[in-house]
Design a protein around this motif. Sequence first.
Motif, mmCIF file in Angstrom:
data_model
loop_
_atom_site.group_PDB
_atom_site.id
_atom_site.type_symbol
_atom_site.label_atom_id
_atom_site.label_comp_id
_atom_site.label_asym_id
_atom_site.label_seq_id
_atom_site.Cartn_x
_atom_site.Cartn_y
_atom_site.Cartn_z
ATOM 1 N N THR A 154 -4.348 2.847 6.292
ATOM 2 C CA THR A 154 -3.000 3.348 6.362
ATOM 3 C C THR A 154 -1.686 3.782 5.766
ATOM 4 O OG1 THR A 154 -4.094 4.357 8.773
ATOM 5 C CG2 THR A 154 -2.322 5.118 8.330
ATOM 6 N N VAL A 155 -1.514 5.010 5.172
ATOM 7 C CA VAL A 155 -0.439 4.730 4.389
ATOM 8 C C VAL A 155 0.898 5.602 4.398
ATOM 9 C CG1 VAL A 155 0.733 4.202 2.468
ATOM 10 C CG2 VAL A 155 -1.409 3.110 2.753
ATOM 11 N N ARG A 215 -8.582 4.790 0.594
ATOM 12 C CA ARG A 215 -9.229 3.816 0.374
ATOM 13 C C ARG A 215 -8.567 2.899 -0.020
ATOM 14 N NH1 ARG A 215 -14.624 7.752 -2.060
ATOM 15 N NH2 ARG A 215 -14.531 9.504 -0.293
ATOM 16 N N ARG A 216 -9.673 1.801 0.138
ATOM 17 C CA ARG A 216 -9.351 0.518 -0.142
ATOM 18 C C ARG A 216 -9.891 -0.525 -1.097
ATOM 19 N NH1 ARG A 216 -9.360 -5.116 2.062
ATOM 20 N NH2 ARG A 216 -7.594 -6.019 1.252
ATOM 21 N N GLU A 250 -4.775 -5.339 -4.763
ATOM 22 C CA GLU A 250 -5.767 -4.373 -3.753
ATOM 23 C C GLU A 250 -5.357 -3.417 -4.421
ATOM 24 O OE1 GLU A 250 -4.956 -4.128 0.571
ATOM 25 O OE2 GLU A 250 -1.963 -3.876 0.664
ATOM 26 N N LEU A 251 -5.739 -1.886 -4.918
ATOM 27 C CA LEU A 251 -5.458 -0.658 -4.721
ATOM 28 C C LEU A 251 -5.222 -0.033 -3.470
ATOM 29 C CD1 LEU A 251 -4.293 1.277 -6.902
ATOM 30 C CD2 LEU A 251 -6.944 1.170 -8.118
ATOM 31 N N LEU A 252 -4.651 1.044 -2.601
ATOM 32 C CA LEU A 252 -4.896 1.500 -1.899
ATOM 33 C C LEU A 252 -4.498 3.359 -2.489
ATOM 34 C CD1 LEU A 252 -2.898 -0.030 0.235
ATOM 35 C CD2 LEU A 252 -4.817 -0.175 0.143
ATOM 36 N N ALA A 281 -4.922 9.574 -5.541
ATOM 37 C CA ALA A 281 -3.454 9.134 -5.978
ATOM 38 C C ALA A 281 -3.148 7.535 -5.612
ATOM 39 C CB ALA A 281 -1.984 10.325 -5.360
ATOM 40 N N PRO A 282 -2.377 6.881 -6.407
ATOM 41 C CA PRO A 282 -2.423 6.158 -5.925
ATOM 42 C C PRO A 282 -1.015 5.962 -4.891
ATOM 43 C CG PRO A 282 -1.435 6.193 -7.942
ATOM 44 C CD PRO A 282 -1.957 7.028 -7.946
ATOM 45 N N LEU A 283 -1.127 4.989 -3.917
ATOM 46 C CA LEU A 283 -0.338 4.988 -2.763
ATOM 47 C C LEU A 283 0.625 3.787 -2.999
ATOM 48 C CD1 LEU A 283 -1.896 6.506 0.663
ATOM 49 C CD2 LEU A 283 -0.418 7.348 -1.262
#
Length: 318
Positions: free
Chosen positions: A176-177, A183-184, A229-231, A238-240
């Motif tokens: 959660t961001v 999605r992680r 990591e990429l969220l 969209a990248p968060l």
Amino acid sequence: MRALPLLLAVIVLAAACARGGGEAREAAAPAARAKPAAFDWDHPAQATSLTADDVAARLGSFDWAAAVEWTVSREGDDARRVHVVEHHRVHQAATGEFETRADLDPGLGAGSVSGKEVVWTGGMTYAHARFAAWRERPTDRGRDARRFREESFLAPAAAARLVGPGLEIKAAGEATVLRRTARRFVLSLANGAPPAPPLPRPEAPAPDDDTKRRRAFLDGLRPQSATGELLLDAATGAPLRFKLSATFTVQGDPSARTSVEVLAQVRALGGEVAAVAAPRTALPDERKATGVANALEAAGLKKRGEDKGAAEQDDEDQ
């Protein structure tokens, strides 16, 4: 290989890689963009190449910040180390207006930090260097402002491109961001990863020895490790948040080592993002020296106000 060329090579690489992802689209007016296509979850790496306008089309207004740290060192009798820190910020409105800032600390002590800030709002570009006054830039029409913004916003893509095709991205559940489901993905370096393809550059040969040395350094980078990591926003892709730590050796120079650490993340969304405002203290555009014109006027060779309209037209045509 001297420390200064190594440092310059890393800085040039960061800017060149980022620029390569955004220049082709920089002139497109945000208002003219169609509704974004559905995100391809089979290729999550593509999210790092989305421009700020692309992300705003998916998320609306947002505030984004990034920190990038570069370290270049040599081992052995001539051991030396250079450490550079970059700070980037993009304040993007859903309407296409934005404010962006970049600061660079080359690690050379007090007074060496440089930076620039640009605002695009109301059809006008405003810009100033770190210690200079704000100025209007009426002939820009947002073109260079968008390019400067993407040089910051595409820093994650630049870092990923440094690692090359060996950068693995694997799904690792959800997170959660900013109250949004994301999605992680976990980032790592594949075993036996091939080097990144060479950066595009002019066909002309290097004009001097320093340029040759920097190009050899860039072409010789070989990834040794990568973690991060990429969220991605679960609804839009969209990248968060993007985090990457990577290390490199240099082919042909076994004593050289390079590392890069990147942390980029969206800090606010939607109604929490303030409107973009023009600088209150912005001065008129004055990139042409007035000394010669004043001297001509004083000598009676040019009357005040003469050809003013033509001069303004010339500025618009540049």
